[in-house]
Design an enzyme around this catalytic site. Structure first.
Site, short mmCIF file in Angstrom:
data_model
loop_
_atom_site.label_atom_id
_atom_site.label_comp_id
_atom_site.label_asym_id
_atom_site.label_seq_id
_atom_site.Cartn_x
_atom_site.Cartn_y
_atom_site.Cartn_z
CG HIS A 1 1.79 26.10 -23.09
ND1 HIS A 1 1.96 24.74 -23.23
CD2 HIS A 1 2.78 26.68 -23.82
CE1 HIS A 1 2.99 24.51 -24.02
NE2 HIS A 1 3.50 25.67 -24.40
N GLY B 1 0.84 -1.18 0.00
CA GLY B 1 0.00 0.00 0.00
C GLY B 1 0.88 1.24 0.00
#
Length: 466
Positions: free
Chosen positions: A445, A183
């Site tokens: 961007h 996990g």
């Protein structure tokens, strides 16, 4: 005898957050914990492990990728003791900050053990179990957290067979480590020690590492770990772990065959169990289910009027941010405010290895099992300009949509900054966003988060950069 409107037993991310909110709302509140505030998360979990993982990330970059950035040096070394000290120092500083926040919000703080003598009375005990004082409270919230689960085949001695607490505070780096349980906790420590040079072996009973994640994510991370030399055994059961003079011998059963292996240390990371013993729950008649306190999740009340429970002690998901959310909702409900219940179907899960893993909502398998017809978009970081620029091209963003309405059912990211990027998708699901709203939201961007927009576009044949 001191009297309060509210007493909170446990000062972890559920308890101290609830205490601060209660103070803000004018409740005379006390929080009681035998240790520093912040619980396992701040003192032995979330925060100090992230410090260790950052050290590993930097070391990995310098060791294996410095030439890519035009950086060279004659010799690179790591001081393991300083790595550990940095982690402990950070934890200590943040714990002190939490103590200050509690005080700022006029919440009383008692250090000690607790035992409920009635639904309104709490005995404060010292380290020897001797009663030092008693307080009364109109309402009580139990937030005593959880601890690593023990199984007979892996007898933890905190020396050779250790838990996560010992793993982040070892006096020296082990040459070899077996991690039982793949996990988030097991995977993070496997990453940390493997980067620093420890030979790491992972043993997982289920069919893949990070078994709660989308299968493609688990497979991608496994490839990355194997590339760095980590040995992985899935579908394997630990039969025994026996310390000896030359390390710990672990015997596993896999594919019907017994396999024996040795390591300096074994880390048991196979889950947790609630801290319910010795605090008077049985005497008070508070209902327990599977070693956790049973509550009504509308308000976190137990079957005893005026007594509530939140956080890891009430069971999965065992996450700090869930405990905090439960604490806030519990307090606001007690105060009679309108409070939106915790949406357990919209909880982000994060694993802070490299590449990072983050997810929210349904996996592809789960969505199919529920009968949805799907539109799936997967955008690889290999196609991201920002990923190229920063040298982090592994992984992808995978979005799962309901074909009929365009609803975002699940989001899965493996790659750099995945644990930061998942917040956008959590908000999207909270606002019931569709593929179209994600695609039409202008993303800056160049950013990694553009990959979210591109993944949505991929699902509907509108992607530009691939």
């Amino acid at each position: 005898m001191s009297k309060y409107d509210l007493a909170i037993l446990g000062g972890g991310p559920g308890g101290y957050v609830a205490a601060i909110r209660a103070g803000q709302l004018g409740l005379k509140t006390v929080v009681i914990d035998k240790d520093n505030l912040g619980g396992i998360c701040l003192n032995w979990g979330c925060i100090p492990t992230k410090s260790l993982l950052k050290n590993a990330e930097i070391y990995d970059t310098l060791s294996n990728h410095s030439g890519d950035f035009g950086i060279s040096f004659k010799e690179l070394s790591i001081d393991f003791s300083k790595v550990i000290k940095r982690s402990r120092d950070i934890s200590e500083k943040i714990s002190k900050n939490v103590e200050m926040l509690v005080k700022k919000n006029k919440v009383d703080r008692i250090r000690g053990f607790v035992k409920l003598s009635s639904k309104n009375t709490i005995d404060i005990l010292d380290n020897d179990g001797k009663k030092t004082s008693t307080i009364e409270a109109d309402k009580i919230i139990i937030a005593t957290g959880a601890r690593p689960r023990n199984v007979p085949s892996i007898p933890v001695d905190r020396k050779d067979i250790i838990t996560s607490s010992e793993a982040m505070n070892l006096p020296e780096m082990p040459s070899s480590l077996i991690v039982v349980g793949a996990g988030a906790i097991g995977i993070e420590f496997a990453y940390f020690y493997s980067v620093l040079g420890t030979k790491v072996t992972i043993i997982e009973m289920l069919d893949r590492i990070l078994p709660v994640e989308d299968r493609e994510v688990s497979e991608t991370l496994a490839k990355s770990f194997k590339k760095r030399g980590v040995e992985i055994h899935t579908g394997a059961v630990v039969e025994s772990a026996k310390p000896g003079k030359d390390g710990v011998t672990v015997t596993i059963t896999k594919d019907g065959k017994k396999i024996e292996m040795k390591a300096d240390k074994v880390l048991s990371a196979i889950g947790v169990t609630g801290n319910i013993e010795g605090i008077g729950l049985e005497e008070l008649g508070i209902e327990i289910f599977k070693n956790h306190i049973k509550v009504d999740k509308k308000d976190y009340s137990t079957n005893v009027a005026g007594v509530y429970a939140i956080g890891d002690v009430i069971g999965p998901p065992w996450l700090a941010h869930v405990a905090s959310a439960e604490g806030l909702h519990c307090i606001e409900t007690i105060k009679g405010l309108h409070s939106t219940p915790v949406d357990y179907g919209n909880i982000p899960g994060c694993t802070y290895c490299q590449p990072q893993v983050a997810s929210i909502g349904l996996t592809e398998e789960q969505a199919k099992e529920k009968g949805y017809k799907l539109k799936i978009g997967k955008f690889p970081f290999m196609a991201s300009g920002k990923a190229f620029a920063i040298g982090e091209r592994d992984g992808f963003v995978k979005l799962i949509f309901d074909e009929e309405y365009g609803e975002l059912l699940g989001a899965h990211i493996v790659g750099s900054e995945a644990t930061e990027m998942i917040a956008e998708l959590a908000i999207a699901r909270t606002l019931e966003a569709t593929y179209e709203t994600i695609i039409k939201t202008v993303h800056a961007h160049p950013t990694l988060s553009e990959s979210v927009m591109e993944a949505a576009a991929m699902a509907y044949g509108e992607a530009i950069h691939i």
